[in-house]
Design a protein around this motif. Structure first.
Motif, PDB file in Angstrom:
ATOM      1  N   ALA A 192      -9.760  28.621   8.064  1.00 47.51           N
ATOM      2  CA  ALA A 192      -9.469  26.818   7.801  1.00 47.51           C
ATOM      3  C   ALA A 192      -8.458  26.371   7.303  1.00 47.51           C
ATOM      4  CB  ALA A 192     -10.802  26.475   7.591  1.00 47.51           C
ATOM      5  N   ILE A 248     -11.076  24.634  11.145  1.00 45.09           N
ATOM      6  CA  ILE A 248     -12.037  26.020  11.958  1.00 45.09           C
ATOM      7  C   ILE A 248     -10.978  26.229  12.731  1.00 45.09           C
ATOM      8  CG2 ILE A 248     -13.243  28.204  11.595  1.00 45.09           C
ATOM      9  CD1 ILE A 248     -15.193  25.850   9.422  1.00 45.09           C
ATOM     10  N   PHE A 288     -15.016  30.611   4.260  1.00 46.89           N
ATOM     11  CA  PHE A 288     -13.901  30.142   4.910  1.00 46.89           C
ATOM     12  C   PHE A 288     -13.165  29.171   3.838  1.00 46.89           C
ATOM     13  CE2 PHE A 288     -16.746  30.174   8.761  1.00 46.89           C
ATOM     14  CZ  PHE A 288     -15.282  30.839   9.416  1.00 46.89           C
TER      15      PHE A 288
END
Length: 243
Positions: free
Chosen positions: A185, A201, A161
């Motif tokens: 994210a 996220i 992420f």
């Protein structure tokens, strides 16, 4: 000649009416996109407010002298460690082996000070799946809507992420896919804490459904990050706008 003139007049009239129809469609479509744009600006403003509040919490962590007893129950896995905090307090996860640094007082003051802020973030933004505080050594504290998926934790530990912070202080990361889900994210590098950042996220499917509820955009709307990757909005949107 007498026949050609009426035909030309009909063609000119038809073309004029077609232009009027196009102009009306353009105004309707432009209004729809303007409405969606304003809604998105509000959502991103809310995200910035949340990130700022988290930074304030980190600047003034709560004070206590020793880690809670439940820190002794941390699970060690081959490539990471994991522990679910009691009373829906979030999750601790990190790369590698558990070390003495994990039990540092300052670190746990940081974790416990973020609990309320993370709860508020999840309550304020419907498309938000999880919030994570991450240090550069791989230590992370995360709260999410449901803690049943170990695949999410695996992607988090692997750094999937992570945004490219060379592009800015607040950056959107790449799309992350696992099974039938896609997430991305929004990350912020923290100035109040060295070598740490926060990730908000989002679930791309929830973002798509949110768009369905606020607009009637017949076609495809794509949302891209700074690297020109599609992170959400690739669903066909055909519902009616409720103004």
């Amino acid at each position: 000649m007498a026949v050609i003139i009426p035909i030309l007049l009909v063609l000119v009239l038809a073309y004029h009416l077609y232009q009027i129809k196009l102009e009306r469609q353009y105004k309707v479509r432009f209004g729809q996109y303007e409405y969606v744009s304003q809604q998105l600006k509000q959502e991103f403003y809310a995200a910035h407010v949340v990130l700022d509040s988290i930074a304030v919490n980190l600047a003034q962590p709560i004070s206590f002298q020793k880690p809670p007893e439940w820190l002794e129950d941390i699970e060690q896995h081959p490539e990471h460690y994991y522990h679910a905090l009691p009373n829906n307090g979030g999750e601790i996860v990190g790369r590698g082996q558990v070390s003495e640094a994990l039990f540092a007082t300052k670190r746990w003051q940081t974790v416990l000070s973020l609990n309320t802020a993370f709860d508020a973030a999840l309550a304020l933004q419907g498309g938000l799946y999880a919030v994570a505080y991450i240090e550069d050594d791989g230590f992370a504290y995360v709260k999410r809507r449901e803690a049943s998926s170990s695949h999410f934790i695996t992607r988090l530990v692997q750094g999937k992420f992570e945004p490219d912070f060379s592009l800015g202080n607040i950056v959107v990361g790449p799309p992350v896919k696992f099974f039938d889900r896609q997430m991305f994210a929004l990350g912020k590098k923290l100035s109040t804490v060295d070598n740490a950042h926060v990730l908000m996220i989002y679930d791309s499917d929830i973002i798509d459904r949110w768009l369905l509820n606020i607009g009637s955009l017949d076609g495809t709307m794509e949302f891209k990050n700074q690297s020109d990757e599609i992170i959400a909005g690739n669903a066909m949107i055909t519902t009616t706008m409720g103004l």
